[in-house]
Design an enzyme around this catalytic site. Structure first.
Site, PDB file in Angstrom:
ATOM      1  N   ILE A 116       0.899  -1.159   0.193  1.00 53.79           N
ATOM      2  CA  ILE A 116      -0.437  -0.161   0.136  1.00 53.79           C
ATOM      3  C   ILE A 116       1.061   1.417   0.250  1.00 53.79           C
ATOM      4  O   ILE A 116       2.378   0.933   0.298  1.00 53.79           O
ATOM      5  CB  ILE A 116      -1.152  -0.057   1.052  1.00 53.79           C
ATOM      6  CG1 ILE A 116      -2.153   0.941   0.865  1.00 53.79           C
ATOM      7  CG2 ILE A 116      -0.350   0.137   2.974  1.00 53.79           C
ATOM      8  CD1 ILE A 116      -2.814   1.119   2.244  1.00 53.79           C
ATOM      9  N   CYS A 117       0.292   2.319  -0.605  1.00 57.22           N
ATOM     10  CA  CYS A 117       0.791   3.642  -1.073  1.00 57.22           C
ATOM     11  C   CYS A 117       2.590   3.471  -0.486  1.00 57.22           C
ATOM     12  O   CYS A 117       2.777   3.009  -2.120  1.00 57.22           O
ATOM     13  CB  CYS A 117       0.780   4.456   0.685  1.00 57.22           C
ATOM     14  SG  CYS A 117       1.370   6.397   0.432  1.00 57.22           S
ATOM     15  N   ASN A 118       3.287   4.260  -0.429  1.00 53.73           N
ATOM     16  CA  ASN A 118       4.834   3.218  -1.029  1.00 53.73           C
ATOM     17  C   ASN A 118       5.822   2.412  -1.363  1.00 53.73           C
ATOM     18  O   ASN A 118       6.458   2.108  -2.031  1.00 53.73           O
ATOM     19  CB  ASN A 118       5.603   4.983  -0.004  1.00 53.73           C
ATOM     20  CG  ASN A 118       5.375   5.976   0.109  1.00 53.73           C
ATOM     21  OD1 ASN A 118       4.398   6.916  -1.172  1.00 53.73           O
ATOM     22  ND2 ASN A 118       5.827   6.679   0.648  1.00 53.73           N
TER      23      ASN A 118
END
Length: 202
Positions: A107-109
């Site tokens: 998720i995300c980075n």
């Protein structure tokens, strides 16, 4: 242990991105599960506590050196650590997980990290926008056509999500893990997405 879900936390991790998934694994609507199907475990670079963006410190269950080879899923929680040199140590861990066809969530980075090491080149995926995936992935990211502008995407045992998609990320992983019936997982998702007051009218 084959029933363990391993959450990889790097320094300055985003604690909120693991909340819905870990909660659904450990408890139901009323209480902690007596016999959960899976167990949540934290993996960090060393055995020292790892600090979140918000300043919380989490004591890991495993370091990169002591983590088991057998587990149900590997989950890369976002945060600022994915741009630090320590993140390089995660690449062989993810590579082995994919080779063994384990469930991998990012998720995300964490999704940007997946692009950087070419782990998204054979699957449909999402993240914090295709431009960021290109920026982080450089020449190793060769699948911008596989990018889907969605909160979370699941394909071939790999789940990716943007940083605002904590709940959708959880739902896709819970479905892949068959943590509960699809109906109960959907109900959990809707309860948290819509909120108590929208679902239950006085």
């Amino acid at each position: 242990m084959i029933n363990e879900i391993l959450y990889i936390l790097l320094p300055e991790y985003a604690a909120h991105e693991m909340v819905y998934l870990s909660q659904a694994v450990a408890s139901d609507e009323f209480t902690l599960k007596e016999n959960p199907k899976y167990v949540n475990k934290v993996v960090a670079p060393t055995s020292e506590p790892v600090r979140s963006i918000s300043g919380f410190r989490t004591v890991p269950d495993y370091s990169f050196e002591t983590m088991p080879d057998d587990y149900a899923a590997l989950v890369l929680i976002g945060g600022f650590g994915w741009s630090m040199p320590v993140a390089e140590q995660v690449a062989p861990i993810v590579r082995q997980a994919i080779e063994k066809n384990r469930i991998v969530g990012a998720i995300c980075n964490g999704a940007s990290f997946m692009a950087k090491y070419g782990f998204l080149n054979a699957v449909k995926h999402t993240g914090n926008g295709v431009e960021q995936l290109k920026l982080c992935g450089g020449d190793n990211y060769t699948n911008p056509d596989g990018y889907i502008h969605a909160q979370a995407v699941s394909d071939n045992n790999i789940v990716t999500a943007n940083g605002s998609a904590t709940l959708e990320f959880a739902k896709e992983l819970l479905m892949l893990l068959e943590n509960d019936t699809p109906e109960r997982i959907e109900r959990y998702y809707q309860f948290n997405k819509q909120g108590f007051c929208n679902l239950f009218h006085g």
